[in-house]
Design a protein around this motif. Structure first.
Motif: not given
Length: 276
Positions: A162-167, A202-205, A246-260
């Protein structure tokens, strides 16, 4: 022997009786001396026994204290080593993602850097990989700490697949920000915002994941705006305070990915069944 009135009086000294009494007197004195001194000997031996018990108790307490201290030091050493190991892994992941994703932005002329700060390493500014690596390490270590502090351990899709799919989804979102062409940046920003929220769902919730993602996006966007304002680099077609909307969206998804990634590393790589 003298005769007196028909009786004979024996005046011969009774040496045998005197000698017997003389011989018995030392034994009587010895017996009395032994009885009178016996309590004194017990009195002298009693403190010695108490001191022995006290010394043994002190020795046992010192041994117990030493064992507990060594156990605590071992656990502290193991925890510190594990924390450093996870931080190094997250730093490496952050550096790699920064090199790859920033290359996409540069190739599409989304970001522009002065020529004097460019290097041959993936045509990226030298300071971007270490800064992104440090940010990834901080965010990745914060996620499991916040989960533990809130008493809500994250158990949704706890597995490396799941982590690899999130990345992969995160890389796709970043790639879309550079490749997709819309009439204006607002449409692109709304699309990327929907994709980022979909990644979190999909990957956190988790509430902590959403909150840390928002915090990461806010802080990273402010830092980027300050860098652009001071002329470190710039964005083409800025529409949101010197940067793209759209830059905050990139940082948000990046934070969720690194957090996983940080959560999975904190679990020691143990595969957990997930609930869909």
């Amino acid at each position: 022997m003298i005769r007196s009135g028909g009786f004979f009086v024996d005046q011969t000294p009774n040496t045998t009786g005197d000698q017997a009494r003389k011989c018995q007197m030392p034994r009587l004195e010895d017996h009395c001396w032994t009885c009178s001194c016996a309590p004194r000997v017990e009195t002298q031996n009693s403190p010695s026994g108490a001191n022995w018990v006290a010394s043994k108790a002190e020795e046992m307490m010192s041994i117990i204290t030493s064992v507990i201290s060594n156990a605590y030091c071992s656990l502290h050493h193991v925890g510190t080593t594990n924390l450093i190991r996870r931080g190094l892994v997250l730093f490496t992941v952050g550096v790699f993602l920064a090199l790859v994703l920033n290359l996409l932005q540069i190739q599409r002329n989304v970001t522009l850097f002065p020529e004097e700060v460019m290097t041959t390493l993936f045509s990226s500014a030298w300071w971007i990989p270490p800064c992104c690596g440090t940010g990834a390490a901080v965010v990745g270590l914060l996620y499991p700490c916040i989960d533990s502090h809130l008493g809500e351990p994250h158990k949704f899709k706890r597995e490396w697949a799941s982590v690899m799919r999130c990345i992969a989804v995160f890389v796709g979102i970043n790639h879309a920000s550079a490749k997709l062409d819309f009439d204006n940046n607002v449409q692109l920003s709304l699309t990327l915002a929907a994709l980022s929220l979909g990644l979190w769902w999909t990957f956190d919730r988790s509430r902590s994941g959403f909150g840390l993602g928002i915090t990461t996006a806010f802080l990273a966007t402010v830092i980027t705006q300050l860098l652009v304002y001071n002329g470190v680099y710039q964005y083409t077609s800025p529409d949101f305070l010197y940067v793209r909307s759209w830059l905050p969206c990139i940082f948000f998804s990046g934070g969720v990915t690194v957090g996983n990634i940080g959560r999975q590393l904190a679990m020691g790589g143990v595969e957990k069944p997930h609930n869909d």
